[in-house]
Design a protein around this motif. Structure first.
Motif, PDB file in Angstrom:
ATOM      1  N   ARG A  88     -10.366  -9.769  -9.071  1.00  0.00           N
ATOM      2  CA  ARG A  88      -8.916  -9.909  -8.858  1.00  0.00           C
ATOM      3  C   ARG A  88      -8.494  -9.552  -7.433  1.00  0.00           C
ATOM      4  O   ARG A  88      -7.323  -9.709  -7.089  1.00  0.00           O
ATOM      5  N   SER A  92      -4.734 -13.412  -5.616  1.00  0.00           N
ATOM      6  CA  SER A  92      -3.395 -13.841  -5.197  1.00  0.00           C
ATOM      7  C   SER A  92      -3.129 -13.298  -3.808  1.00  0.00           C
ATOM      8  O   SER A  92      -3.654 -12.250  -3.414  1.00  0.00           O
ATOM      9  N   ARG A  94      -0.385 -12.094  -2.439  1.00  0.00           N
ATOM     10  CA  ARG A  94       0.354 -10.839  -2.389  1.00  0.00           C
ATOM     11  C   ARG A  94       0.487 -10.274  -3.797  1.00  0.00           C
ATOM     12  O   ARG A  94       0.750 -11.018  -4.745  1.00  0.00           O
ATOM     13  N   LYS A  95       0.335  -8.987  -3.914  1.00  0.00           N
ATOM     14  CA  LYS A  95       0.603  -8.304  -5.177  1.00  0.00           C
ATOM     15  C   LYS A  95       0.921  -6.849  -4.891  1.00  0.00           C
ATOM     16  O   LYS A  95       0.581  -6.314  -3.827  1.00  0.00           O
ATOM     17  N   SER A  96       1.589  -6.241  -5.844  1.00  0.00           N
ATOM     18  CA  SER A  96       1.986  -4.839  -5.716  1.00  0.00           C
ATOM     19  C   SER A  96       1.623  -4.121  -7.007  1.00  0.00           C
ATOM     20  O   SER A  96       1.717  -4.689  -8.098  1.00  0.00           O
ATOM     21  N   PHE A  97       1.228  -2.877  -6.867  1.00  0.00           N
ATOM     22  CA  PHE A  97       0.889  -2.084  -8.050  1.00  0.00           C
ATOM     23  C   PHE A  97       0.940  -0.606  -7.687  1.00  0.00           C
ATOM     24  O   PHE A  97       0.935  -0.233  -6.507  1.00  0.00           O
ATOM     25  N   GLU A 110       1.034  -2.143  -1.602  1.00  0.00           N
ATOM     26  CA  GLU A 110       1.319  -3.538  -1.246  1.00  0.00           C
ATOM     27  C   GLU A 110       0.014  -4.138  -0.741  1.00  0.00           C
ATOM     28  O   GLU A 110      -0.517  -3.738   0.294  1.00  0.00           O
ATOM     29  N   THR A 112      -2.091  -7.400   0.505  1.00  0.00           N
ATOM     30  CA  THR A 112      -1.878  -8.715   1.113  1.00  0.00           C
ATOM     31  C   THR A 112      -3.208  -9.298   1.567  1.00  0.00           C
ATOM     32  O   THR A 112      -3.984  -8.623   2.263  1.00  0.00           O
TER      33      THR A 112
END
Length: 328
Positions: A88, A92, A94-97, A110, A112
């Protein structure tokens, strides 16, 4: 600490380093092969410390797990975490967690993926927000518990035990598991109040609740529905076994020590027991249990009577109704 590998001629890396070098956030840059190319002081403190390499994403995770710092891994299996994460990592752009560390801090990440396949992460410390969130959640849970609990006995209050009854009936209809319900009334409770005072009455109620609750297995519930009256829910049990359970508790019930510490008084109780029937709702099952309790009171108290249905439980229903006046 040795210098991390870097390529000062790479314009992408140079521009990122210049923009983020002074940031108080946790900043990292990994190249397309997942080698760490840049980490600021905050990131180093989180994941590197005295680590001397190799500086790959997976090796850094393994080093932290082996030395008790870095990301919290709930099951302790760093290899399983790596296996879940790698597919994973670039799935993608961009993703945030959020992630939590073994030192108790929380960071919002963040993540990227840059056009050249490099990965930049910027982590913001959200520990204060998480702690506030935890405090609010704990306050909510405490308020919810208080709204469901009888203050005197610590048992589920009337509203909550009736909710549990509704849930038990629904679960029984869905699974076919049995549910037995009993309404229990402490005998001669008014005499205790009149003779020893309300403080003694409260002591009797607390003692009754404690002893009875300790006699139940997990998944069964006793709630106070008013005064000296209690509702017992026994899940996945046959009617004859439920009767034996209640009678066994009665037979071994220890006396209560009154507030004067000198008086010990035995506790007797009457119980009206019934089992859930197909299509029972709250009203119908409580109706049978309540009327079985009336019979137990009319027949001398300190006993359990079973309601199987009005035609079977009360062959002399008129006589039973006349005896209800004796219930105290």
């Amino acid at each position: 600490m040795p210098q991390l590998p870097s390529d000062p001629n790479d314009e992408t890396l140079q521009s990122i380093v210049e923009a983020l070098a002074g940031s108080g956030q946790a900043v990292s840059v990994y190249d397309a092969e997942d080698n760490l190319r840049y980490a600021n002081e905050t990131y180093r403190g989180m994941f590197l410390r005295n680590y001397e390499g190799p500086f790959t994403f997976t090796d850094i995770l393994r080093y932290g797990a082996a030395n008790g710092f870095g990301v919290r891994i709930d099951d302790g299996d760093v290899e399983a975490l790596i296996a879940r994460t790698l597919p994973r990592r670039r799935s993608s752009r961009r993703k945030s967690f959020e992630t939590d560390l073994l030192d108790g801090r929380w960071f919002w990440i963040e993540h990227t993926v840059l056009p050249n396949g490099w990965v930049m992460t910027v982590g913001t410390d959200i520990s204060a927000l998480k702690h506030n969130e935890k405090s609010l959640r704990q306050a909510h849970e405490s308020a919810l518990l208080a709204s469901r609990t009888d203050l005197l006995t610590g048992l589920p209050n009337r509203r909550y035990i009736l909710e549990l009854l509704d849930e038990g009936l629904a679960a029984g209809m869905a699974s076919g598991a049995g549910l037995c319900v009993a309404i229990i009334d402490i005998d001669q409770f008014k005499t205790v109040n009149d003779t020893y005072g309300h403080e003694a009455g409260d002591a009797v109620l607390r003692h009754f609740a404690q002893i009875f609750r300790e006699s139940l297995r997990p998944g069964n519930h006793l709630g106070r529905i008013g005064g000296e009256e209690f509702l017992l829910l026994l899940a996945d049990v046959r009617l004859d076994d439920a009767a034996r359970l209640i009678n066994g508790i009665r037979a071994g019930f220890p006396p209560v020590t009154m507030p004067d510490q000198a008086t010990r008084r035995p506790i007797a109780f009457s119980a009206g027991l019934t089992a859930a029937l197909p299509h029972d709702d709250r009203s119908s099952i409580l109706y049978r249990a309540d009327h079985a309790l009336y019979v137990a009171k009319a027949e001398g108290r300190n006993c359990t009577r079973v309601g199987l249905g009005m035609d079977r439980a009360f062959p002399d229903h008129v006589a039973a109704q006349e005896k209800m006046a004796a219930r105290t």
